[in-house]
Write a protein that holds these residues in place. Structure first.
Motif, PDB file in Angstrom:
ATOM      1  N   ALA A   1      42.356  -1.055  -6.495  1.00 42.60           N
ATOM      2  CA  ALA A   1      42.928  -1.578  -7.439  1.00 42.60           C
ATOM      3  C   ALA A   1      44.613  -1.682  -7.179  1.00 42.60           C
ATOM      4  O   ALA A   1      45.179  -3.042  -7.773  1.00 42.60           O
ATOM      5  N   LYS A   2      45.048  -1.435  -6.074  1.00 45.45           N
ATOM      6  CA  LYS A   2      46.541  -1.391  -5.842  1.00 45.45           C
ATOM      7  C   LYS A   2      46.402  -2.341  -5.161  1.00 45.45           C
ATOM      8  O   LYS A   2      47.582  -3.367  -5.093  1.00 45.45           O
ATOM      9  N   SER A   3      45.638  -3.552  -4.232  1.00 44.21           N
ATOM     10  CA  SER A   3      45.312  -4.638  -4.072  1.00 44.21           C
ATOM     11  C   SER A   3      46.187  -5.830  -4.946  1.00 44.21           C
ATOM     12  O   SER A   3      46.385  -6.496  -4.614  1.00 44.21           O
ATOM     13  N   THR A   4      45.664  -5.723  -5.848  1.00 43.45           N
ATOM     14  CA  THR A   4      45.695  -7.071  -6.827  1.00 43.45           C
ATOM     15  C   THR A   4      47.199  -6.116  -8.134  1.00 43.45           C
ATOM     16  O   THR A   4      46.422  -6.974  -9.075  1.00 43.45           O
ATOM     17  N   LYS A   5      47.667  -5.095  -7.557  1.00 44.81           N
ATOM     18  CA  LYS A   5      48.716  -4.928  -9.128  1.00 44.81           C
ATOM     19  C   LYS A   5      48.172  -3.890  -9.851  1.00 44.81           C
ATOM     20  O   LYS A   5      48.529  -3.893 -11.019  1.00 44.81           O
ATOM     21  N   GLY A   6      46.695  -3.290  -9.586  1.00 42.60           N
ATOM     22  CA  GLY A   6      46.119  -2.732 -11.175  1.00 42.60           C
ATOM     23  C   GLY A   6      46.272  -1.470 -11.204  1.00 42.60           C
ATOM     24  O   GLY A   6      47.265  -1.350 -10.329  1.00 42.60           O
ATOM     25  N   GLY A   7      44.959  -1.157 -11.798  1.00 46.85           N
ATOM     26  CA  GLY A   7      45.331   0.879 -11.428  1.00 46.85           C
ATOM     27  C   GLY A   7      43.983   0.980 -11.660  1.00 46.85           C
ATOM     28  O   GLY A   7      43.066   0.728 -11.713  1.00 46.85           O
ATOM     29  N   TYR A   8      44.235   3.014 -11.440  1.00 48.00           N
ATOM     30  CA  TYR A   8      42.515   3.950 -11.777  1.00 48.00           C
ATOM     31  C   TYR A   8      43.314   3.861 -12.308  1.00 48.00           C
ATOM     32  O   TYR A   8      43.981   5.001 -12.491  1.00 48.00           O
ATOM     33  N   VAL A   9      41.699   4.521 -12.708  1.00 41.60           N
ATOM     34  CA  VAL A   9      42.305   5.683 -14.163  1.00 41.60           C
ATOM     35  C   VAL A   9      40.276   6.818 -13.870  1.00 41.60           C
ATOM     36  O   VAL A   9      39.243   5.769 -13.703  1.00 41.60           O
ATOM     37  N   ASP A  10      40.230   7.711 -14.007  1.00 49.39           N
ATOM     38  CA  ASP A  10      39.229   8.469 -14.140  1.00 49.39           C
ATOM     39  C   ASP A  10      38.489   8.474 -14.818  1.00 49.39           C
ATOM     40  O   ASP A  10      38.266   8.390 -16.759  1.00 49.39           O
ATOM     41  N   GLY A  11      37.499   8.057 -14.780  1.00 51.25           N
ATOM     42  CA  GLY A  11      36.184   7.673 -16.306  1.00 51.25           C
ATOM     43  C   GLY A  11      35.444   8.990 -16.159  1.00 51.25           C
ATOM     44  O   GLY A  11      34.982   8.353 -17.905  1.00 51.25           O
ATOM     45  N   ASN A  12      35.803  10.181 -16.252  1.00 44.31           N
ATOM     46  CA  ASN A  12      35.170  10.981 -16.965  1.00 44.31           C
ATOM     47  C   ASN A  12      35.806  11.849 -17.731  1.00 44.31           C
ATOM     48  O   ASN A  12      34.540  11.703 -19.388  1.00 44.31           O
ATOM     49  N   SER A  13      36.694  10.770 -18.815  1.00 43.21           N
ATOM     50  CA  SER A  13      37.508  11.147 -19.876  1.00 43.21           C
ATOM     51  C   SER A  13      37.884  10.048 -20.507  1.00 43.21           C
ATOM     52  O   SER A  13      38.374   8.253 -20.009  1.00 43.21           O
ATOM     53  N   THR A  14      37.034   9.440 -21.288  1.00 46.98           N
ATOM     54  CA  THR A  14      36.557   8.231 -22.450  1.00 46.98           C
ATOM     55  C   THR A  14      37.345   7.659 -23.059  1.00 46.98           C
ATOM     56  O   THR A  14      38.085   6.338 -22.867  1.00 46.98           O
ATOM     57  N   LYS A  15      38.349   8.742 -23.412  1.00 45.62           N
ATOM     58  CA  LYS A  15      39.461   8.505 -24.404  1.00 45.62           C
ATOM     59  C   LYS A  15      41.190   8.489 -22.800  1.00 45.62           C
ATOM     60  O   LYS A  15      41.709   7.316 -23.695  1.00 45.62           O
ATOM     61  N   LEU A  16      41.305   9.062 -22.018  1.00 43.68           N
ATOM     62  CA  LEU A  16      42.208   8.127 -20.899  1.00 43.68           C
ATOM     63  C   LEU A  16      41.498   6.706 -20.255  1.00 43.68           C
ATOM     64  O   LEU A  16      42.165   6.192 -20.063  1.00 43.68           O
ATOM     65  N   VAL A  17      39.901   6.895 -19.897  1.00 43.81           N
ATOM     66  CA  VAL A  17      39.750   5.068 -19.032  1.00 43.81           C
ATOM     67  C   VAL A  17      39.987   3.997 -21.273  1.00 43.81           C
ATOM     68  O   VAL A  17      40.781   2.809 -20.799  1.00 43.81           O
ATOM     69  N   LEU A  18      39.619   4.272 -22.594  1.00 45.77           N
ATOM     70  CA  LEU A  18      40.481   3.396 -24.035  1.00 45.77           C
ATOM     71  C   LEU A  18      41.591   3.263 -23.812  1.00 45.77           C
ATOM     72  O   LEU A  18      42.033   2.413 -23.808  1.00 45.77           O
ATOM     73  N   ASP A  19      42.687   4.517 -23.358  1.00 48.94           N
ATOM     74  CA  ASP A  19      43.976   3.942 -23.778  1.00 48.94           C
ATOM     75  C   ASP A  19      44.483   3.303 -23.100  1.00 48.94           C
ATOM     76  O   ASP A  19      45.421   2.729 -22.938  1.00 48.94           O
TER      77      ASP A  19
END
Length: 350
Positions: A267-285
Motif C-alpha cells: 500500500a505504501k508503494s502507491t501512497k495508499g494505506g493498510y487497514v485491519d479487515g477483521n473490523s468491518t466498521k474500520l474498513v468501511l470508515d
C-alpha cells in the motif's frame, strides 16, 4: 429488459404447492368420510346440484389471484431503451485472495467469506463509481469487468471460491498486474483505486515492484488484511464437514497467519494505506474517507432507461380474481349442467 425490485417476496410462491397438497388432502379426507357415511353413488343422487368441478375451478382462481398479488409485491419493472448517462465517480477494482489459506477459520466464518462480506458492504456505500472484481491465488483471474451494475457485481462476488483458479499459491503481483493492464484504461483520466483483500501470504517477492509500476499509471492501492497474527489451520471439508487439515511435506499441520507487514508495504508503494479487515466498521470508515478525499471524474455509462413499475396490473388482476371467487359457488352452473360435460345428469337419473 426488466428488473424485479423486491425479489424476496417471490418466496411466497412456495405456498402454492403447499395449498394444492392441502386441497388434495381435504378432498381425500372428504371422500373417505363419505364412504364411511354411505354409498357414494347414492350421496351423488341426494346432492344433484353439487359440482365436482367447481372446487377445482375456485382453487385455481384463488391461486392465480394469490400469484398475481405476489408478483405485484415484487414490483417488476420494464425498461424501454438503452441510453448513455453521465456519472461522476472513480474506477475501483476489488482484488480478492481465493487461495486455500483464505479458508482458515481464525475469523468467522472464514477469511474468504469475511472478504466477500467486506466487499459487499463496501459496494453498498458506493455512489456512481465503476467497479471490477479480480480473483487471485497462484495466478489472477478477471471475475467481472468494469461495470456500474452493483447487483451483478454482488452475484459474481458470491460465486468466488478457491476452486476457480487451478494454480495454487498467493501471487499478489499477478492481481496488481492484471488490474493495471486489463481493468484500468491508461487513457482515461478517471481516478483509479485498487483494493486488495488478502491474508498477506505472498509466495513471490514481486508485489512491491508491481505496486510501484501501478503507481506510475495513477493507481492507488488500499490493502485489507483478513485473518489473525496467531493464525489457524486450513480445514479440508467434504459436504461441509471437516475431515482433516492441510499438512506440509513433513506431515505437519499448516498454520497460516496474516502478514500485515507485506500488505502495508504494498500500500505504501502507491501512497495508499493498510487497514485491519477483521473490523468491518474500520474498513468501511477508512475506505469512505479515502473516497471522500478523492476527486470524482465524469464518465459515460450505458444503462437501461425508462424503467416503469408494472405492479398495478398484477395487483388489479389479482384482486379481480379474488373478487370473482366470492361469487362462485360450488353448485353446478345451469348452462354447464345442460351441456352435461361429465355425463353427470345420466348418472344421477340412473
Amino acid at each position: 429488459m426488466y428488473e424485479l425490485e423486491e425479489k424476496g417476496y417471490l418466496y411466497l410462491l412456495f405456498l402454492i404447492p403447499i395449498l394444492v397438497l392441502l386441497f388434495l388432502y381435504i378432498q381425500f379426507w372428504k371422500r373417505k368420510k363419505q364412504r364411511e357415511f354411505g354409498d357414494l353413488d347414492l350421496i351423488k343422487k341426494l346432492s344433484p346440484e353439487k359440482s365436482f368441478f367447481k372446487p377445482v375451478l375456485k382453487l385455481t382462481i384463488v391461486l392465480l389471484g394469490f400469484a398475481c398479488l405476489v408478483i405485484g409485491l415484487v414490483n417488476p419493472k420494464m425498461g424501454t431503451k438503452m441510453e448513455k448517462v453521465k456519472r461522476e465517480g472513480i474506477d475501483i477494482v476489488f482484488a480478492v485472495d481465493v487461495s486455500k489459506s483464505m479458508l482458515a477459520e481464525d475469523v468467522a466464518p472464514n477469511r474468504l467469506e469475511k472478504s466477500k462480506q467486506l466487499v459487499s458492504q463496501l459496494i453498498n456505500q458506493l455512489g456512481s463509481d465503476r467497479i471490477g472484481i479480480v480473483a487471485y491465488s497462484g495466478s489472477a483471474f478477471p471475475v467481472l469487468p468494469m461495470t456500474s451494475d452493483y447487483g451483478v457485481a454482488k452475484m459474481f462476488l458470491q460465486s468466488m471460491n478457491p476452486g476457480m483458479i487451478s494454480s495454487q499459491g498467493t501471487s499478489i503481483d499477478q492481481a496488481i498486474e492484471l488490474a493495471s493492464a486489463k481493468f484500468f484504461n491508461k487513457k482515461d483520466k478517471t481516478n483509479k483505486l485498487l483494493i486488495i483483500i488478502s491474508d498477506g501470504e505472498d509466495h513471490t517477492d514481486n508485489a512491491e515492484s508491481a505496486a510501484e509500476e501501478a503507481q506510475k499509471l495513477g493507481i492507488k492501492i488500499i490493502t485489507v488484511g483478513v485473518g489473525t497474527e496467531k493464525g489457524g489451520p486450513i480445514p479440508l471439508k467434504r459436504n461441509g464437514i471437516v475431515e482433516s487439515f492441510q499438512r506440509d511435506k513433513d506431515d505437519q499441520v499448516v498454520i497460516t497467519k496474516r502478514n500485515a507487514e507485506v500488505l502495508s508495504k504494498i500500500a505504501k508503494s502507491t501512497k495508499g494505506g493498510y487497514v485491519d479487515g477483521n473490523s468491518t466498521k474500520l474498513v468501511l470508515d477508512y475506505v469512505k474517507k479515502v473516497l471522500d478525499n478523492t476527486e470524482k471524474t465524469e464518465f459515460g455509462a450505458t444503462q437501461m432507461a425508462d424503467f416503469k413499475s408494472q405492479f398495478q396490473w398484477f395487483l388489479g388482476f389479482g384482486f379481480f380474481l379474488l373478487f370473482l371467487d366470492v361469487f362462485l359457488t360450488e353448485r353446478k352452473t345451469k348452462w354447464v349442467r345442460k351441456m352435461n360435460l361429465f355425463n353427470e345428469e345420466k348418472e344421477t337419473r340412473e
